[in-house]
Write a protein that holds these residues in place. Sequence first.
Motif, PDB file in Angstrom:
ATOM      1  N   HIS A 161     -39.199  19.710   5.813  1.00  0.00           N
ATOM      2  CA  HIS A 161     -38.452  18.784   4.957  1.00  0.00           C
ATOM      3  C   HIS A 161     -37.281  18.165   5.695  1.00  0.00           C
ATOM      4  O   HIS A 161     -36.230  17.906   5.117  1.00  0.00           O
ATOM      5  CB  HIS A 161     -37.983  19.529   3.698  1.00  0.00           C
ATOM      6  N   ALA A 201     -32.367  24.263  -3.508  1.00  0.00           N
ATOM      7  CA  ALA A 201     -33.064  24.652  -2.286  1.00  0.00           C
ATOM      8  C   ALA A 201     -32.098  24.586  -1.116  1.00  0.00           C
ATOM      9  O   ALA A 201     -31.256  23.687  -1.043  1.00  0.00           O
ATOM     10  CB  ALA A 201     -34.255  23.728  -2.037  1.00  0.00           C
ATOM     11  N   ARG A 259     -29.749  21.439  -1.745  1.00  0.00           N
ATOM     12  CA  ARG A 259     -30.381  20.242  -2.313  1.00  0.00           C
ATOM     13  C   ARG A 259     -31.186  20.621  -3.543  1.00  0.00           C
ATOM     14  O   ARG A 259     -31.530  21.785  -3.744  1.00  0.00           O
ATOM     15  CB  ARG A 259     -31.318  19.614  -1.265  1.00  0.00           C
ATOM     16  N   LYS A 260     -31.503  19.648  -4.362  1.00  0.00           N
ATOM     17  CA  LYS A 260     -32.348  19.848  -5.536  1.00  0.00           C
ATOM     18  C   LYS A 260     -33.797  19.587  -5.140  1.00  0.00           C
ATOM     19  O   LYS A 260     -34.093  18.717  -4.324  1.00  0.00           O
ATOM     20  CB  LYS A 260     -31.963  18.888  -6.664  1.00  0.00           C
ATOM     21  N   ALA A 261     -34.694  20.363  -5.735  1.00  0.00           N
ATOM     22  CA  ALA A 261     -36.125  20.194  -5.477  1.00  0.00           C
ATOM     23  C   ALA A 261     -36.904  20.493  -6.744  1.00  0.00           C
ATOM     24  O   ALA A 261     -36.488  21.315  -7.565  1.00  0.00           O
ATOM     25  CB  ALA A 261     -36.583  21.128  -4.361  1.00  0.00           C
ATOM     26  N   GLU A 262     -38.020  19.804  -6.903  1.00  0.00           N
ATOM     27  CA  GLU A 262     -38.975  20.130  -7.963  1.00  0.00           C
ATOM     28  C   GLU A 262     -39.980  21.087  -7.351  1.00  0.00           C
ATOM     29  O   GLU A 262     -40.506  20.829  -6.258  1.00  0.00           O
ATOM     30  CB  GLU A 262     -39.687  18.877  -8.461  1.00  0.00           C
ATOM     31  N   PHE A 319     -43.794  21.678  -3.794  1.00  0.00           N
ATOM     32  CA  PHE A 319     -42.380  21.628  -3.432  1.00  0.00           C
ATOM     33  C   PHE A 319     -42.060  20.193  -3.057  1.00  0.00           C
ATOM     34  O   PHE A 319     -42.593  19.665  -2.091  1.00  0.00           O
ATOM     35  CB  PHE A 319     -42.094  22.564  -2.253  1.00  0.00           C
ATOM     36  N   GLN A 320     -41.198  19.549  -3.832  1.00  0.00           N
ATOM     37  CA  GLN A 320     -40.817  18.164  -3.566  1.00  0.00           C
ATOM     38  C   GLN A 320     -39.297  18.071  -3.539  1.00  0.00           C
ATOM     39  O   GLN A 320     -38.653  18.237  -4.573  1.00  0.00           O
ATOM     40  CB  GLN A 320     -41.388  17.226  -4.637  1.00  0.00           C
ATOM     41  N   LEU A 321     -38.742  17.814  -2.373  1.00  0.00           N
ATOM     42  CA  LEU A 321     -37.310  17.658  -2.223  1.00  0.00           C
ATOM     43  C   LEU A 321     -36.893  16.352  -2.885  1.00  0.00           C
ATOM     44  O   LEU A 321     -37.504  15.308  -2.656  1.00  0.00           O
ATOM     45  CB  LEU A 321     -36.944  17.656  -0.735  1.00  0.00           C
TER      46      LEU A 321
END
Length: 120
Positions: free
Chosen positions: A78, A43, A92-95, A110-112
């Motif tokens: 965020h 992301a 950054r990585k996000a789920e 969306f979870q950073l």
Amino acid sequence: MKSLWMLLLLSLPTAATVQAQSTQPVASAPAPDSAKPVLLAEAGCGQCRLGLPGKGCDLAVRLDGKAYFVDGTTIDSHGDAHATDGFCNAIRKAEVQGEVVNNRFRATYFQLLPKPERTR
């Protein structure tokens, strides 16, 4: 004595402002739908980091090597996008959960993820 009264009068608006601030916690991201897969995505700012066209800074994700602008959340939801670890300066990585519709990613979740800690 006059200056004491003036000081008291000038401090009242400040006290009222502090009282008016909400102490409610910010709502956390909704839980992911257990019936759908949670994907790990990169992301970042679509224009600054992921090579998408546009003027300004908009949240985007890269899935399977292809970048998509995100609907359902914003770049400012965020943190500060222009901070050193913000979306305009870092990927950054996000789920995420959602689907690609009309070449945009419609996020339902969306979870950073936390930044990895640097090793020495």
